[in-house]
Motif scaffolding. Structure first.
Motif, PDB file in Angstrom:
ATOM      1  N   TYR A   4     -76.690   0.331  26.334  1.00 34.27           N
ATOM      2  CA  TYR A   4     -77.009  -0.726  27.150  1.00 34.27           C
ATOM      3  C   TYR A   4     -76.150  -1.279  28.032  1.00 34.27           C
ATOM      4  N   LEU A   5     -75.742  -1.997  28.768  1.00 37.29           N
ATOM      5  CA  LEU A   5     -74.982  -3.562  29.624  1.00 37.29           C
ATOM      6  C   LEU A   5     -75.264  -3.850  28.824  1.00 37.29           C
ATOM      7  N   SER A  32     -81.060  -3.347  27.725  1.00 40.31           N
ATOM      8  CA  SER A  32     -81.290  -1.707  27.523  1.00 40.31           C
ATOM      9  C   SER A  32     -80.626  -0.544  28.100  1.00 40.31           C
ATOM     10  N   ILE A  33     -80.796   0.788  27.650  1.00 32.90           N
ATOM     11  CA  ILE A  33     -81.076   1.781  28.601  1.00 32.90           C
ATOM     12  C   ILE A  33     -82.112   2.069  27.875  1.00 32.90           C
ATOM     13  N   LEU A  34     -81.711   2.207  26.538  1.00 29.47           N
ATOM     14  CA  LEU A  34     -81.795   3.536  25.330  1.00 29.47           C
ATOM     15  C   LEU A  34     -81.832   2.470  24.548  1.00 29.47           C
ATOM     16  N   PHE A  37     -79.136  14.931  22.607  1.00 31.03           N
ATOM     17  CA  PHE A  37     -80.084  14.124  23.226  1.00 31.03           C
ATOM     18  C   PHE A  37     -79.653  13.830  25.158  1.00 31.03           C
ATOM     19  N   VAL A  38     -80.510  13.709  25.656  1.00 25.41           N
ATOM     20  CA  VAL A  38     -79.279  13.478  27.191  1.00 25.41           C
ATOM     21  C   VAL A  38     -80.261  13.301  27.702  1.00 25.41           C
ATOM     22  N   LEU A  39     -79.333  11.787  28.336  1.00 28.07           N
ATOM     23  CA  LEU A  39     -80.064  10.570  29.555  1.00 28.07           C
ATOM     24  C   LEU A  39     -79.477  11.221  30.901  1.00 28.07           C
ATOM     25  N   GLU A  40     -80.214  11.568  31.785  1.00 29.87           N
ATOM     26  CA  GLU A  40     -80.064  11.745  33.189  1.00 29.87           C
ATOM     27  C   GLU A  40     -80.040  10.806  34.147  1.00 29.87           C
ATOM     28  N   GLN A  41     -79.136  11.140  35.011  1.00 26.86           N
ATOM     29  CA  GLN A  41     -79.226   9.847  36.663  1.00 26.86           C
ATOM     30  C   GLN A  41     -80.149   8.934  36.248  1.00 26.86           C
ATOM     31  N   GLU A  42     -81.130   9.312  36.490  1.00 29.22           N
ATOM     32  CA  GLU A  42     -82.297   8.885  37.091  1.00 29.22           C
ATOM     33  C   GLU A  42     -83.075   7.688  36.044  1.00 29.22           C
ATOM     34  N   ASP A  43     -82.297   7.916  35.312  1.00 28.22           N
ATOM     35  CA  ASP A  43     -82.347   6.843  33.367  1.00 28.22           C
ATOM     36  C   ASP A  43     -81.533   5.819  33.268  1.00 28.22           C
ATOM     37  N   LEU A  79     -80.117   3.292  35.290  1.00 27.10           N
ATOM     38  CA  LEU A  79     -79.876   2.485  36.266  1.00 27.10           C
ATOM     39  C   LEU A  79     -78.884   1.503  36.508  1.00 27.10           C
ATOM     40  N   ILE A  80     -77.559   1.408  37.237  1.00 28.16           N
ATOM     41  CA  ILE A  80     -76.813   0.689  37.142  1.00 28.16           C
ATOM     42  C   ILE A  80     -76.836   0.673  38.842  1.00 28.16           C
TER      43      ILE A  80
END
Length: 120
Positions: free
Chosen positions: A46-47, A72-74, A85-91, A93-94
Motif C-alpha cells: 500500500y501507499l 491499497s495496491i494489493l 507473485f509479480v505486480l506489473e507496472q500497470e498495477d 498507480l503512483i
C-alpha cells in the motif's frame, strides 16, 4: 534499469520505498517470493502518508495530531508456500512526478519471510 532487493520478515509494516525514492523512478515490477517452508503468507502492499496537522480543541487551543492516509495496491494476497507473485507496472498507480506517499509492505505472520525484488 535498477533493482532493489529486500528481505521482509515478521508482521510489522516495512517501508519499501520512501516518497523521495519514488520521485521520477517508475516501478516496472514488484516480484515477491514466500520463503517460508511450511506456511502461506498474506501480503498487503500500500501507499501511505502521515502528516501532523493542528486540530482545534474545545478550549480554542490547537493540538498537533497525526493523520494518516492509506491506499491499497494489493490487499491480503495469499501467497502459498514457496509461491511467487509479480505486480506489473500497470498495477502500480503512483504519481512519480510528485509523490506524496511512501510504498509499504505488510505480512500477516510473525514468522513470515518474503523476498521482494523491485525493478525500476
Amino acid at each position: 534499469m535498477n533493482y532493489i532487493y529486500k528481505n521482509i520478515t515478521g508482521n510489522t509494516a516495512v517501508e519499501l520505498l520512501s516518497s523521495s525514492q519514488l520521485k521520477n523512478k517508475m516501478i516496472r515490477k514488484i516480484h515477491m517470493v514466500n520463503k517460508h517452508l511450511a506456511d502461506s503468507v498474506k501480503v498487503s502492499i500500500y501507499l501511505q502518508r502521515s502528516d501532523i496537522v493542528d486540530v482545534p480543541t474545545s478550549t480554542n487551543d490547537w493540538t498537533p495530531t497525526e493523520t494518516t492516509e492509506t491506499y491499497s495496491i494489493l490487499n491480503t494476497l495469499i501467497l502459498p508456500v514457496r509461491g511467487i507473485f509479480v505486480l506489473e507496472q500497470e498495477d502500480i498507480l503512483i504519481d512519480y512526478k510528485n509523490p506524496r506517499y511512501s510504498l509499504y509492505i505488510h505480512l500477516n505472520g510473525a514468522d513470515s519471510v518474503v523476498d521482494v525484488i523491485i525493478k525500476n
